[in-house]
Design a protein around this motif. Sequence first.
Motif, PDB file in Angstrom:
ATOM      1  N   ARG A 153       0.869  -1.261  -0.065  1.00  0.00           N
ATOM      2  CA  ARG A 153       0.123   0.073   0.278  1.00  0.00           C
ATOM      3  C   ARG A 153       1.322   1.105   0.412  1.00  0.00           C
ATOM      4  NH1 ARG A 153      -4.238  -1.438  -2.377  1.00  0.00           N
ATOM      5  NH2 ARG A 153      -5.296  -2.886  -1.290  1.00  0.00           N
ATOM      6  N   LEU A 154       1.957   1.059   0.587  1.00  0.00           N
ATOM      7  CA  LEU A 154       2.388   2.383   0.987  1.00  0.00           C
ATOM      8  C   LEU A 154       3.809   2.580  -0.359  1.00  0.00           C
ATOM      9  CD1 LEU A 154       2.921   2.177   4.527  1.00  0.00           C
ATOM     10  CD2 LEU A 154       1.430   3.894   3.674  1.00  0.00           C
ATOM     11  N   ASP A 155       4.928   1.429  -0.930  1.00  0.00           N
ATOM     12  CA  ASP A 155       5.518   1.412  -1.925  1.00  0.00           C
ATOM     13  C   ASP A 155       4.748   1.597  -3.495  1.00  0.00           C
ATOM     14  OD1 ASP A 155       7.245   1.830  -3.638  1.00  0.00           O
ATOM     15  OD2 ASP A 155       8.105  -0.796  -3.351  1.00  0.00           O
ATOM     16  N   THR A 156       4.715   2.759  -3.832  1.00  0.00           N
ATOM     17  CA  THR A 156       4.163   3.068  -5.222  1.00  0.00           C
ATOM     18  C   THR A 156       4.840   2.448  -6.578  1.00  0.00           C
ATOM     19  OG1 THR A 156       4.309   5.318  -5.081  1.00  0.00           O
ATOM     20  CG2 THR A 156       2.561   5.127  -3.920  1.00  0.00           C
ATOM     21  N   GLU A 207      10.445   9.579 -20.529  1.00  0.00           N
ATOM     22  CA  GLU A 207      11.448   8.209 -19.789  1.00  0.00           C
ATOM     23  C   GLU A 207      10.416   8.355 -18.707  1.00  0.00           C
ATOM     24  OE1 GLU A 207      15.202   8.893 -21.039  1.00  0.00           O
ATOM     25  OE2 GLU A 207      14.907   8.373 -23.367  1.00  0.00           O
ATOM     26  N   LEU A 208      10.617   7.324 -17.860  1.00  0.00           N
ATOM     27  CA  LEU A 208       9.948   7.909 -16.261  1.00  0.00           C
ATOM     28  C   LEU A 208      10.830   6.801 -15.948  1.00  0.00           C
ATOM     29  CD1 LEU A 208       6.179   8.671 -16.057  1.00  0.00           C
ATOM     30  CD2 LEU A 208       8.184  10.381 -16.499  1.00  0.00           C
ATOM     31  N   GLY A 209      12.047   7.145 -15.052  1.00  0.00           N
ATOM     32  CA  GLY A 209      12.547   6.113 -13.930  1.00  0.00           C
ATOM     33  C   GLY A 209      13.295   5.234 -14.475  1.00  0.00           C
ATOM     34  N   THR A 210      14.005   5.941 -16.020  1.00  0.00           N
ATOM     35  CA  THR A 210      14.968   4.366 -16.898  1.00  0.00           C
ATOM     36  C   THR A 210      16.040   5.667 -17.590  1.00  0.00           C
ATOM     37  OG1 THR A 210      14.898   3.085 -18.189  1.00  0.00           O
ATOM     38  CG2 THR A 210      13.340   4.788 -18.018  1.00  0.00           C
ATOM     39  N   VAL A 211      16.593   4.425 -17.622  1.00  0.00           N
ATOM     40  CA  VAL A 211      18.110   4.781 -18.413  1.00  0.00           C
ATOM     41  C   VAL A 211      17.544   4.277 -20.588  1.00  0.00           C
ATOM     42  CG1 VAL A 211      18.959   6.142 -16.873  1.00  0.00           C
ATOM     43  CG2 VAL A 211      19.607   4.362 -17.736  1.00  0.00           C
ATOM     44  N   LEU A 246       7.273   5.607 -20.676  1.00  0.00           N
ATOM     45  CA  LEU A 246       8.388   4.469 -20.623  1.00  0.00           C
ATOM     46  C   LEU A 246       8.633   4.264 -18.870  1.00  0.00           C
ATOM     47  CD1 LEU A 246      11.280   4.609 -23.689  1.00  0.00           C
ATOM     48  CD2 LEU A 246       8.587   3.231 -23.672  1.00  0.00           C
ATOM     49  N   LEU A 247       7.955   3.245 -18.888  1.00  0.00           N
ATOM     50  CA  LEU A 247       8.689   2.892 -17.515  1.00  0.00           C
ATOM     51  C   LEU A 247       9.524   1.941 -17.038  1.00  0.00           C
ATOM     52  CD1 LEU A 247       4.843   3.169 -16.433  1.00  0.00           C
ATOM     53  CD2 LEU A 247       6.101   4.947 -16.799  1.00  0.00           C
ATOM     54  N   GLY A 248      10.803   2.507 -16.473  1.00  0.00           N
ATOM     55  CA  GLY A 248      11.264   1.848 -15.898  1.00  0.00           C
ATOM     56  C   GLY A 248      10.665   1.009 -14.814  1.00  0.00           C
ATOM     57  N   LEU A 249      10.886  -0.309 -14.570  1.00  0.00           N
ATOM     58  CA  LEU A 249      10.516  -1.068 -13.674  1.00  0.00           C
ATOM     59  C   LEU A 249      11.255  -1.176 -12.558  1.00  0.00           C
ATOM     60  CD1 LEU A 249       9.096  -4.359 -15.549  1.00  0.00           C
ATOM     61  CD2 LEU A 249       7.880  -2.906 -14.476  1.00  0.00           C
ATOM     62  N   ARG A 250      10.760  -0.673 -10.916  1.00  0.00           N
ATOM     63  CA  ARG A 250      10.921  -1.188 -10.238  1.00  0.00           C
ATOM     64  C   ARG A 250      12.000  -0.062  -9.827  1.00  0.00           C
ATOM     65  NH1 ARG A 250      12.448  -6.014 -11.592  1.00  0.00           N
ATOM     66  NH2 ARG A 250      14.639  -4.897 -12.295  1.00  0.00           N
ATOM     67  N   ARG A 251      11.682   1.388 -10.206  1.00  0.00           N
ATOM     68  CA  ARG A 251      12.160   2.519 -10.516  1.00  0.00           C
ATOM     69  C   ARG A 251      11.288   3.701 -10.713  1.00  0.00           C
ATOM     70  NH1 ARG A 251      18.171   3.026 -13.808  1.00  0.00           N
ATOM     71  NH2 ARG A 251      19.203   0.571 -13.121  1.00  0.00           N
ATOM     72  N   THR A 252      10.145   3.756 -10.719  1.00  0.00           N
ATOM     73  CA  THR A 252       9.027   4.716 -11.432  1.00  0.00           C
ATOM     74  C   THR A 252       8.193   4.510 -10.147  1.00  0.00           C
ATOM     75  OG1 THR A 252       9.567   3.952 -13.538  1.00  0.00           O
ATOM     76  CG2 THR A 252       7.528   6.030 -12.928  1.00  0.00           C
ATOM     77  N   THR A 253       7.245   5.735  -9.546  1.00  0.00           N
ATOM     78  CA  THR A 253       6.645   5.146  -8.948  1.00  0.00           C
ATOM     79  C   THR A 253       5.350   6.028  -9.631  1.00  0.00           C
ATOM     80  OG1 THR A 253       6.710   8.084  -8.748  1.00  0.00           O
ATOM     81  CG2 THR A 253       8.075   6.370  -7.442  1.00  0.00           C
TER      82      THR A 253
END
Length: 292
Positions: A153-156, A207-211, A246-253
Amino acid sequence: MDVPPNSAILSIWFTAGDPISAAAGAQAFADAYLRNRSLSAAQTLAAQMKALSTKLHELDGELGKAAENVATLPHGSAARVVAEHQQSVLGRQVYSLTLKYDALKTIAVTPGAVISQSRPPSAPSAPSVPLYLGSGLFLGLLAGAGAAFGRDRLDTRVRAAADVERLTTLPLLADIPLRADPGAFRELAAGVAASLGEGYHRLLVVELGTVTGGPVAERLGAALSHLAPIAVVTDPADRPDAAVLLLGLRRTTSTEVAQAVRRLARQGTTVLGAVTVPPTLPMSTRSMKQTA
């Protein structure tokens, strides 16, 4: 302490660090309990006898006055009859209280007795290994479930492709694996082209949360060039009419996604959906794109 059902027996136990101290503590508590009961009963009995003695003293005084009053009245007069009746009533009250007082003096105080002397236990009562193991297992499961629920619930952060629609409400256009083949980009390009419709379009790749957005944007642009007149851009200043995130997994909220959608909406850019990519792509993929 414990009272077994349907009995007048009081069980007493005492906890100590060794068996001898535990037995001595239980015996001392039992002796102190009996002494306290005896003292309490004796005080209660003494208080009752004192109250009766005070009342008897008052009645004796009233009875003496009533006798003196009768002696002064003439025989056969109505006043003497009333006074004699009052004297009789007082006499009966004195007699009744005297009997109660004498009965209290004969009461023997019996607070109880120790049925069996305390003995050192043969085995410790704690810790109970099965109880501790069961409680620890239950508490561990409960704590783990609570931690997992709180993290969910808290980790988005978008950790998997399935989190996109749940956390952002955007449609998932594609999930690009670590080693994506050309077919994955052709399917993504076909879906984007169908959403945009006919005519010339500028598609913004955000790009969000990714390179890894550069290689993905290039391969998506190459796939789209075979389907429709769609130019893929990475700069919002190029006036795009649609966008793909583009959403970087485990980096984008989910907060970052919501902010990007609002920012693009203010610019008049429609967000078609989201594409998830791994945190990093192999260097071979980048090299191939650079040399192609």
